[in-house]
Design a protein around this motif. Structure first.
Motif, short mmCIF file in Angstrom:
data_model
loop_
_atom_site.label_atom_id
_atom_site.label_comp_id
_atom_site.label_asym_id
_atom_site.label_seq_id
_atom_site.Cartn_x
_atom_site.Cartn_y
_atom_site.Cartn_z
N ARG A 156 37.49 36.68 38.50
CA ARG A 156 37.53 38.13 38.29
C ARG A 156 37.19 38.86 39.59
O ARG A 156 36.14 38.63 40.18
CB ARG A 156 36.55 38.51 37.18
CG ARG A 156 36.98 38.03 35.80
CD ARG A 156 35.80 37.90 34.87
NE ARG A 156 34.88 36.86 35.35
CZ ARG A 156 33.78 36.49 34.72
NH1 ARG A 156 33.44 37.08 33.59
NH2 ARG A 156 33.01 35.55 35.21
N GLY B 236 36.59 42.50 41.57
CA GLY B 236 36.19 43.89 41.39
C GLY B 236 36.32 44.67 42.68
O GLY B 236 36.15 44.13 43.77
N GLN C 167 42.18 40.24 35.19
CA GLN C 167 41.19 39.72 36.13
C GLN C 167 40.76 40.76 37.16
O GLN C 167 39.95 40.46 38.03
CB GLN C 167 41.73 38.48 36.84
CG GLN C 167 42.03 37.30 35.92
CD GLN C 167 40.77 36.78 35.24
OE1 GLN C 167 40.37 37.29 34.20
NE2 GLN C 167 40.14 35.78 35.84
N MET D 89 28.82 46.44 41.79
CA MET D 89 29.67 45.26 41.88
C MET D 89 28.89 44.02 42.30
O MET D 89 29.10 42.93 41.76
CB MET D 89 30.80 45.51 42.89
CG MET D 89 31.97 46.27 42.32
SD MET D 89 33.36 46.21 43.43
CE MET D 89 32.60 46.61 44.99
N ILE E 27 28.50 40.60 40.20
CA ILE E 27 28.85 39.27 40.71
C ILE E 27 27.71 38.29 40.45
O ILE E 27 27.93 37.16 39.98
CB ILE E 27 29.17 39.34 42.22
CG1 ILE E 27 30.53 40.04 42.43
CG2 ILE E 27 29.19 37.95 42.86
CD1 ILE E 27 30.83 40.39 43.87
N LEU F 116 31.53 39.53 37.28
CA LEU F 116 32.60 39.45 38.27
C LEU F 116 32.39 38.17 39.08
O LEU F 116 31.28 37.63 39.10
CB LEU F 116 32.57 40.64 39.23
CG LEU F 116 33.01 42.01 38.71
CD1 LEU F 116 32.76 43.07 39.79
CD2 LEU F 116 34.47 42.00 38.31
N THR G 221 34.35 40.12 45.29
CA THR G 221 34.98 41.33 45.79
C THR G 221 35.37 41.06 47.23
O THR G 221 35.11 39.98 47.78
CB THR G 221 34.03 42.55 45.68
OG1 THR G 221 34.77 43.75 46.00
CG2 THR G 221 32.84 42.43 46.62
#
Length: 276
Positions: free
Chosen positions: A148, A150, A173, A186, A190, A195, A198
């Motif tokens: 995933r 972000g 995703q 974010m 994570i 997530l 990134t």
């Protein structure tokens, strides 16, 4: 008749005195469109007003004392909309583009950044690098759609953008994160496994670790190997923007020697580059 002649001379004298004052041009004005995204612009906490782009704007203000300066904090999408509408704004920290842009007039380069990379949680590093190499092959990672991704709403990634649009943006995703604390949110997402990764600069990871006291991991991207990210000021592409960029370009050498701006680069760019 003599009285009328004296009166006429007096009126003409007053007109001659008043004309230069009434015709005096207003100072040029720059509206700096700042996006709250630490450590570019920082508005709260122990590093408030010490962001890289905070220091860059301050250096331009110092170098252009005869210009009126106004700072407005705006979301990234709003800044894009204002460019579309040809509103007179300048975004201080933009990735420089060598080719001409439809909406934006670029200044000369102001500084360099370490390139983007994958920011993820430490426990995922070995899995990602075993599958996709180190530096990571971003296209292979995105093609798998196993992780995933972000990003802040409206964020663009230069030469990586076509890969993201082809493989992950618009899929299940892909997650957009909004708000002034998007970057911090974010990173926490994570670490909490909401997530997986990134894409951002190493200084964004450093800011999170400095302010939140939690560790992340940074992995270089193979598609950016040997690249240098060049920063510049981006202004609305119209007559005002062309004139503003001309004035900005004149003072860039002074800005690059500004002690406060150099201190900010040392804090966010040199330290982050050497620690990753």
């Amino acid at each position: 008749m003599k009285y009328k002649g004296l009166l006429l001379s007096f009126i003409m004298m007053l007109a001659g005195w008043a004309w230069p004052h009434s015709a005096k041009a207003e100072p040029h004005e720059i509206v700096w469109a700042a996006n709250i995204a630490p450590p570019f612009h920082i508005v709260t906490g122990p590093y408030a007003k010490q962001g890289l782009c905070d220091a860059l704007v301050d250096a331009f203000i110092e170098a252009m004392p005869n210009t009126n300066h106004k700072i407005e904090y705006l979301p990234q999408l709003r800044i894009g909309m204002l460019w579309e509408q040809e509103k007179n704004i300048c975004f201080p920290c933009m990735i420089h583009r060598a080719n001409e842009q439809r909406l934006i007039a670029f200044s000369e380069p102001t500084h360099n950044y370490p390139t983007h990379g994958i920011i993820t949680r430490p426990s995922l590093v070995s899995e990602l690098t075993e599958k996709y190499g180190n530096p990571i092959d971003l296209e292979r990672l995105l093609q798998d759609r196993m992780y995933r991704f972000g990003q802040p709403v409206g964020r663009l990634y230069g030469k990586l953008q076509p890969l993201l649009e082809e493989h992950i943006i618009g899929t299940t995703q892909h997650i957009d994160v909004s708000g002034d604390t998007a970057n911090t949110s974010m990173m926490s997402m994570i670490l909490s496994k909401r997530l997986d990764f990134t894409i951002d600069y190493p200084m964004v990871e450093r800011f999170y670790e400095e302010t939140e006291g939690r560790s992340l991991a940074f992995i270089p991207i193979s598609q950016l190997a040997n690249d240098v990210i060049v920063g510049a000021v981006a202004c609305t592409k119209n007559a005002w923007g062309d004139e503003t960029v001309r004035r900005i370009n004149e003072v860039i050498p002074e800005v690059q020697n500004n002690p406060h701006f150099n201190q900010a680069q040392g804090l966010w760019l040199e330290t982050s580059a050497s620690s990753n």
